[in-house]
Design a protein around this motif. Structure first.
Motif, PDB file in Angstrom:
ATOM      1  N   THR A   1       0.850  -1.197  -0.156  1.00  0.00           N
ATOM      2  CA  THR A   1      -0.400  -0.007   0.033  1.00  0.00           C
ATOM      3  C   THR A   1       0.737   0.926  -0.028  1.00  0.00           C
ATOM      4  O   THR A   1       1.505   1.441   0.328  1.00  0.00           O
TER       5      THR A   1
ATOM      6  N   ALA B   1      -8.861   1.418  -1.447  1.00  0.00           N
ATOM      7  CA  ALA B   1      -8.102   2.068  -0.363  1.00  0.00           C
ATOM      8  C   ALA B   1      -8.371   2.203   0.347  1.00  0.00           C
ATOM      9  O   ALA B   1     -10.051   0.942   1.173  1.00  0.00           O
ATOM     10  N   ASN B   2      -8.239   1.730   2.268  1.00  0.00           N
ATOM     11  CA  ASN B   2      -8.135   1.272   3.653  1.00  0.00           C
ATOM     12  C   ASN B   2      -8.432   3.157   4.319  1.00  0.00           C
ATOM     13  O   ASN B   2      -7.254   3.961   4.317  1.00  0.00           O
TER      14      ASN B   2
ATOM     15  N   VAL C   1      -5.785  10.429  -4.675  1.00  0.00           N
ATOM     16  CA  VAL C   1      -6.684   9.972  -4.837  1.00  0.00           C
ATOM     17  C   VAL C   1      -7.962  10.210  -4.583  1.00  0.00           C
ATOM     18  O   VAL C   1      -8.472  11.148  -4.312  1.00  0.00           O
TER      19      VAL C   1
ATOM     20  N   VAL D   1      -6.320   6.572  -8.693  1.00  0.00           N
ATOM     21  CA  VAL D   1      -5.371   7.093  -8.296  1.00  0.00           C
ATOM     22  C   VAL D   1      -4.344   7.783  -8.796  1.00  0.00           C
ATOM     23  O   VAL D   1      -3.985   6.604 -10.248  1.00  0.00           O
TER      24      VAL D   1
ATOM     25  N   THR E   1     -11.464   3.312  -5.202  1.00  0.00           N
ATOM     26  CA  THR E   1     -10.989   5.068  -6.096  1.00  0.00           C
ATOM     27  C   THR E   1      -9.911   4.157  -7.458  1.00  0.00           C
ATOM     28  O   THR E   1      -9.640   3.576  -7.476  1.00  0.00           O
TER      29      THR E   1
ATOM     30  N   LEU F   1      -4.862   6.482   5.958  1.00  0.00           N
ATOM     31  CA  LEU F   1      -5.328   6.369   4.216  1.00  0.00           C
ATOM     32  C   LEU F   1      -4.250   5.859   3.314  1.00  0.00           C
ATOM     33  O   LEU F   1      -3.186   6.493   3.565  1.00  0.00           O
ATOM     34  N   GLU F   2      -4.273   4.229   3.135  1.00  0.00           N
ATOM     35  CA  GLU F   2      -3.979   3.663   2.460  1.00  0.00           C
ATOM     36  C   GLU F   2      -4.365   3.210   1.226  1.00  0.00           C
ATOM     37  O   GLU F   2      -5.464   3.000   1.456  1.00  0.00           O
ATOM     38  N   VAL F   3      -3.531   3.135   0.057  1.00  0.00           N
ATOM     39  CA  VAL F   3      -4.206   2.588  -1.152  1.00  0.00           C
ATOM     40  C   VAL F   3      -3.336   1.506  -1.438  1.00  0.00           C
ATOM     41  O   VAL F   3      -1.995   1.767  -1.831  1.00  0.00           O
TER      42      VAL F   3
ATOM     43  N   TYR G   1      -2.423  12.400   4.465  1.00  0.00           N
ATOM     44  CA  TYR G   1      -3.253  13.808   3.977  1.00  0.00           C
ATOM     45  C   TYR G   1      -4.059  14.406   4.464  1.00  0.00           C
ATOM     46  O   TYR G   1      -5.240  15.880   4.459  1.00  0.00           O
TER      47      TYR G   1
END
Length: 309
Positions: A199, A230-231, A264, A219, A217, A246-248, A204
């Motif tokens: 991720t 995203a989480n 994102v 990106v 999402t 915020l992890e993607v 943010y």
């Protein structure tokens, strides 16, 4: 578009101006700005806003925003506004009487017309109102609320409430565009890589984040667009962070982008944040999430690419 601090303003051409804080630049705000844009050509067009939310100064709140000042600048420029006039908000500004506020920030401009919302208030303890503005020499246009339903208007408060419920598609409708978070990629715990789901951990800043959970999402990385999962959460399975992360997980992407800025775009809400009994349970769920999102997000990616061309 020129961005001008109000203490440095020296304009001579007639202005049509919309005034407000415009947190979100949602459909309600857009009704004011679109009204101003009707007069483009006849006059210069401008938006007047504050550099920070008034409550950050008056109550010392660390207020998370739907839109940053930089995003506000970019959107207004895309719309064709000529000037963004920025008031440096302080306690001294807040204490101005209604007429002193008008004299300091409006009557010093070559203002032909002012556009504001029906509930616009200003000056000491928000004591200034539409009635004070009607007494001035410029034309005043007062816009009614844009309604969400029969009883509730479109507002930043409503949008944040919908975000808290994970209703991101409804949020995107009320904004008139997808909700975005731009930030720098920073180092995280790096557990995702160990289970096959690396991720990007995004700083943010003070952006308002939607409800905890998993989102589909788009990106943007180095001007390229990818589907991402995203989480937003507190990593409850491990319980070792003290601020929302915020992890993607970016599909079909495996490059080192630490220190780079990515954007994102939130398209849909998949599920709530969940506590798992170890890594295997988490891996099984993430596999299902990615399989689902890799299919349903294809249409979003196509639409997004078409809209940004």
């Amino acid at each position: 578009m020129k961005v001008i601090k109000m203490e440095e303003v020296h304009l001579t051409e007639p202005l049509s101006l919309a005034i407000g804080f415009f947190d979100g630049l949602h459909l309600g705000h857009m009704s004011l700005i679109n009204e101003v844009l009707k007069y483009k050509g006849e006059t210069k067009t401008a938006v007047m806003s504050f550099d920070v939310h008034p409550l950050c100064v008056l109550k010392g709140e660390k207020r998370q925003s739907i839109i940053t000042l930089e995003e506000k600048k970019e959107l207004l420029e895309e719309m064709g506004i000529d000037y963004l006039l920025v008031i440096h908000f302080t306690k001294e500004v807040a204490a101005l009487s209604p007429q002193a506020f008008i004299d300091e920030y409006l009557n010093k401009l070559p203002l032909k017309r002012l556009v504001c919302g029906y509930d616009f208030h200003f000056g000491d303890h928000n004591s200034g109102s539409i009635e004070d503005l009607k007494k001035q020499s410029f034309e005043l246009i007062v816009k009614n609320a844009v309604m969400y339903n029969e009883t509730e208007k479109v507002s930043s408060t409503l949008i944040k409430k919908l975000m808290d419920q994970g209703m991101i598609e409804e949020v995107n409708t009320l904004l008139g565009r997808p909700y975005k978070v731009k930030g720098t990629v920073i180092h995280g715990k790096q557990r995702g890589r160990l289970i096959g789901f690396p991720t990007l951990n995004i700083d943010y800043g003070m952006k308002y984040l939607p409800k905890r959970g998993v989102y589909g999402t788009i990106v943007e990385i180095n001007h390229q667009y990818y589907i991402g999962m995203a989480n937003i959460g507190m990593n409850p399975t491990f319980n070792d962070i003290n601020r929302l992360s915020l992890e993607v997980n970016v599909f079909d992407f495996d490059e080192d982008v630490y220190g780079k800025e990515v954007e994102v775009t939130f398209c849909l809400y998949k599920r709530e944040e969940t506590v798992f009994n170890g890594l295997e349970g988490l891996k099984t769920q993430l596999t299902e999430d990615r399989k689902y999102l890799s299919q349903v997000m294809k249409k979003y990616l196509t639409l997004y690419k078409n809209n940004v061309k």
